[in-house]
Structures are given as structure tokens and as C-alpha cells.
Motif scaffolding. Structure first.
Motif, mmCIF file in Angstrom:
data_model
loop_
_atom_site.group_PDB
_atom_site.id
_atom_site.type_symbol
_atom_site.label_atom_id
_atom_site.label_comp_id
_atom_site.label_asym_id
_atom_site.label_seq_id
_atom_site.Cartn_x
_atom_site.Cartn_y
_atom_site.Cartn_z
ATOM 1 N N ASP A 180 0.821 -1.211 0.000
ATOM 2 C CA ASP A 180 0.000 0.000 0.000
ATOM 3 C C ASP A 180 0.852 1.255 0.000
ATOM 4 N N THR A 181 1.988 1.189 0.691
ATOM 5 C CA THR A 181 2.896 2.337 0.738
ATOM 6 C C THR A 181 3.499 2.611 -0.632
ATOM 7 N N ALA A 184 0.898 4.188 -2.890
ATOM 8 C CA ALA A 184 0.662 5.595 -2.567
ATOM 9 C C ALA A 184 1.796 6.480 -3.065
ATOM 10 N N CYS A 185 3.029 6.001 -2.897
ATOM 11 C CA CYS A 185 4.184 6.787 -3.338
ATOM 12 C C CYS A 185 4.252 6.888 -4.862
ATOM 13 N N ARG A 210 0.258 0.820 10.160
ATOM 14 C CA ARG A 210 -0.600 1.379 9.112
ATOM 15 C C ARG A 210 0.272 1.917 7.981
ATOM 16 N N GLU A 212 -0.202 4.504 6.304
ATOM 17 C CA GLU A 212 -0.068 5.960 6.427
ATOM 18 C C GLU A 212 1.175 6.334 7.232
ATOM 19 N N GLN A 213 1.481 5.547 8.253
ATOM 20 C CA GLN A 213 2.679 5.806 9.056
ATOM 21 C C GLN A 213 3.940 5.637 8.222
ATOM 22 N N VAL A 215 4.218 5.723 4.887
ATOM 23 C CA VAL A 215 4.275 6.761 3.851
ATOM 24 C C VAL A 215 4.859 8.052 4.444
ATOM 25 N N HIS A 216 4.390 8.422 5.617
ATOM 26 C CA HIS A 216 4.867 9.640 6.266
ATOM 27 C C HIS A 216 6.384 9.596 6.491
#
Length: 222
Positions: A180-181, A184-185, A210, A212-213, A215-216
Motif C-alpha cells: 500500500d505504501t 501511494a508513493c 498502518r 499511512e505511518q 508513507v509519512h
């Protein structure tokens, strides 16, 4: 004096962490590792009390905590410098640097100059070996490596026999999070071959629950 705090991770960014205890109090702690928000953790604490303030410094093992407290006994070395040394160099490197009079290693930590390094070697040369008597094992929670814990489930804390303070905190390596990361990237315009090794390294060094973590953290380094 506080020596250890366990509770739910409310916030964690690699500089500080907030742990919410069962009493309803959220403790803000200096802590140099990212833990997944919503998980539970147990962190060794050095409680620094001053006339105008109180600060909590967090460590993964008793050995790290004791090294920090030993460093703060050195003339001219305050809690922030001691914390920087333990976080950046690790206990083993500090012990070796003191025993073998290696000032350059100590100076790699931010805020530590030649004078402070020399003073550490002078003050600790006969004391630093005693640090090995303290356990290097990381006090961790089973739930920290488990995704999908039911609300209200009992969390048991124990020493992780496979980990010491030298490697990174136990990682949660999840293929779904990685996939998922990367997706997203890619949507943000980054190439997969550039992002993949970076994301894998961050996953191995932190506890991620997660995408989202992850990716951040990836975007902070690209």
C-alpha cells in the motif's frame, strides 16, 4: 521517582512519545524510536527533576537507562547531551570509546565536543565497565507485534529474549503495508525502485501498523 512507564502509545514521532497509562495520565517522554500509535509499550524512564522543570527520558533497556544516568554524572554533560550519546551511538560504542580513549567516536553525537569527550573518558574510565551488569534486553509487549488486537484484550509484557538494545526495536514487517505504501508513493510520482529499499529499511527499524505511518516516514527521507 519514575523508573518505567507502560501504557497505550498516543503519539510517537521518533523524538517524543506520549504514553497513556491506566490511571488516565498521558506522560510525554523523550524517546528516539517510532512506535505504532494505538499499541501498548513499556519504556524504562530516567526522571530528571530540576528546580523549574521535570523531564522524562525514555529507553528500551535497563542498560541504556543506566548508561544515560552514568553519563549525566560527568562534569559538563547534561541530560540532553547524555541522551544524544545513548541514542546516536548505543551503549557498546560508548563503552568501547571510553575504554580505548576514542574521543572521535564520542564526538559523533550532536552537541558533544572535544572537551566533553575528554572529560567523559577521564571521569568514566574506571566506571563504564560496570554497565555490563545491567540487562540489555528490551522490555516489550506482545501486542506491539500483533495487528488487530481486540479492544479490551489483556496485554502481557515480557522481556524479548531475541532482542537487545543494539538492534532496532522489534519490527512489524507486513507485506500489505509495504504494498500500500509503494502504491501511494507511485501515485505521488515516485519511482518504485527508489522507494522500495527505503520503505523496507524503515519497516525494519520501526514498528509500523498502518501504511499511512510508513508513507509519512518515507516522504520525510526522499
Amino acid at each position: 521517582m519514575i523508573g518505567l512507564i507502560q501504557g497505550e502509545v498516543i503519539f510517537s514521532d521518533g523524538n517524543e512519545i506520549i504514553l497513556l497509562t491506566n490511571s488516565g495520565i498521558g506522560h510525554q517522554i523523550y524517546f528516539q524510536h517510532v512506535l505504532p500509535e494505538g499499541s501498548r509499550a513499556a519504556i524504562f524512564i530516567s526522571h530528571i527533576v530540576r528546580e523549574a522543570s521535570e523531564e522524562l527520558f525514555g529507553f528500551r533497556s535497563l542498560r541504556e537507562k543506566k548508561m544515560f544516568e552514568l553519563l549525566t554524572t560527568v562534569k559538563g554533560v547534561g541530560p540532553k547531551s547524555a541522551f544524544s550519546l545513548v541514542s546516536c551511538l548505543g551503549v557498546a560504542s560508548i563503552v568501547d570509546a571510553v575504554l580505548f580513549d576514542n574521543k572521535k567516536t564520542l564526538q559523533k553525537a550532536p552537541g558533544v565536543g572535544a572537551k566533553a569527550a575528554s572529560q567523559m573518558i577521564l571521569d568514566l574510565s574506571g566506571k563504564v565497565s560496570k554497565i555490563k551488569m545491567y540487562s540489555p534486553k528490551i522490555f516489550t509487549a506482545k501486542a506491539m507485534t500483533t495487528i488487530g488486537i481486540e479492544e479490551g484484550a489483556k496485554i502481557s509484557f515480557e522481556y524479548d529474549e531475541s532482542e537487545t538494545e543494539e538492534p532496532a526495536v522489534v519490527a512489524v514487517y507486513d507485506e500489505v503495508i509495504l504494498k500500500d505504501t509503494l502504491l501511494a508513493c507511485k501515485e505521488l510520482g515516485f519511482k518504485e525502485d527508489k522507494i522500495t529499499p527505503l520503505a523496507q529499511r524503515i519497516l525494519s527499524e520501526n514498528q509500523i501498523t498502518r501504511a499511512e505511518q510508513l508513507v509519512h516516514l518515507v516522504l520525510k527521507e526522499v
